[in-house]
Design a protein around this motif. Structure first.
Motif, mmCIF file in Angstrom:
data_model
loop_
_atom_site.group_PDB
_atom_site.id
_atom_site.type_symbol
_atom_site.label_atom_id
_atom_site.label_comp_id
_atom_site.label_asym_id
_atom_site.label_seq_id
_atom_site.Cartn_x
_atom_site.Cartn_y
_atom_site.Cartn_z
ATOM 1 N N TRP A 44 25.981 88.779 25.245
ATOM 2 C CA TRP A 44 26.257 87.371 24.973
ATOM 3 C C TRP A 44 25.984 87.017 23.512
ATOM 4 C CZ3 TRP A 44 29.323 84.238 27.184
ATOM 5 C CH2 TRP A 44 29.607 84.369 28.525
ATOM 6 N N ILE A 45 24.942 87.608 22.944
ATOM 7 C CA ILE A 45 24.657 87.370 21.526
ATOM 8 C C ILE A 45 25.805 87.885 20.668
ATOM 9 C CG2 ILE A 45 23.162 88.089 19.613
ATOM 10 C CD1 ILE A 45 20.804 87.906 21.586
ATOM 11 N N MET A 101 19.011 92.772 32.144
ATOM 12 C CA MET A 101 18.963 91.422 31.575
ATOM 13 C C MET A 101 19.031 91.484 30.045
ATOM 14 S SD MET A 101 16.163 89.592 34.105
ATOM 15 C CE MET A 101 15.662 88.484 32.842
ATOM 16 N N LEU A 102 18.352 92.474 29.460
ATOM 17 C CA LEU A 102 18.371 92.640 28.011
ATOM 18 C C LEU A 102 19.775 92.993 27.532
ATOM 19 C CD1 LEU A 102 16.655 92.755 25.433
ATOM 20 C CD2 LEU A 102 16.337 95.190 25.867
ATOM 21 N N ASN A 149 14.943 94.539 34.016
ATOM 22 C CA ASN A 149 14.670 94.043 32.673
ATOM 23 C C ASN A 149 15.678 94.609 31.672
ATOM 24 O OD1 ASN A 149 12.507 92.496 33.434
ATOM 25 N ND2 ASN A 149 11.023 94.136 33.094
ATOM 26 N N ASN A 193 22.604 92.298 29.088
ATOM 27 C CA ASN A 193 23.437 91.115 29.288
ATOM 28 C C ASN A 193 23.226 90.112 28.154
ATOM 29 O OD1 ASN A 193 25.167 89.332 30.474
ATOM 30 N ND2 ASN A 193 23.701 88.593 31.992
ATOM 31 N N MET A 194 21.979 89.904 27.753
ATOM 32 C CA MET A 194 21.680 88.986 26.667
ATOM 33 C C MET A 194 22.262 89.495 25.353
ATOM 34 S SD MET A 194 18.044 87.215 25.649
ATOM 35 C CE MET A 194 17.205 88.737 25.326
ATOM 36 N N LEU A 195 22.191 90.797 25.117
ATOM 37 C CA LEU A 195 22.749 91.383 23.897
ATOM 38 C C LEU A 195 24.260 91.196 23.841
ATOM 39 C CD1 LEU A 195 22.226 93.054 21.333
ATOM 40 C CD2 LEU A 195 22.581 95.099 22.711
#
Length: 76
Positions: free
Chosen positions: A15-16, A8-9, A5, A11-13
Motif C-alpha cells: 500500500w505504501i 500484514m507488513l 505479522n 500488505n502495508m508495504l
C-alpha cells in the motif's frame, strides 16, 4: 503468529508503494506546465515571447509597426 505479522507488513508495504507511485504521478502531472520553459536553447521562451507579442497586437495594445519591429528583434 509470525506469519501473520509478516503478511500484514507485506500488505502495508504494498500500500505504501501504491500510494507513493500515485503521489509521484500527481507531482509529475502538476509540474509538467512548468517544464515547458526549461529548454536550454531558449526556443520555448522565444516562442512564449512571440505569443505574448501577438496577444498584445490582437488586443490593440501595440500597432502593426511596433509589432513587426518587436517580432524581428525576437526572431534573431
Amino acid at each position: 503468529m509470525g506469519m501473520m505479522n509478516f503478511g500484514m507488513l507485506l500488505n502495508m508495504l504494498i500500500w505504501i508503494l501504491i500510494i507513493g507511485f500515485a503521489i509521484y504521478g500527481f507531482v509529475l502531472l502538476i509540474m509538467k506546465p512548468f517544464e515547458k520553459n526549461k529548454d536550454s536553447s531558449g526556443k520555448s521562451n522565444q516562442g512564449n515571447a512571440l505569443d505574448i507579442l501577438m496577444e498584445r497586437f490582437a488586443r490593440g495594445e501595440i500597432n502593426e509597426e511596433e509589432y513587426e519591429q518587436k517580432r524581428r528583434v525576437l526572431q534573431r
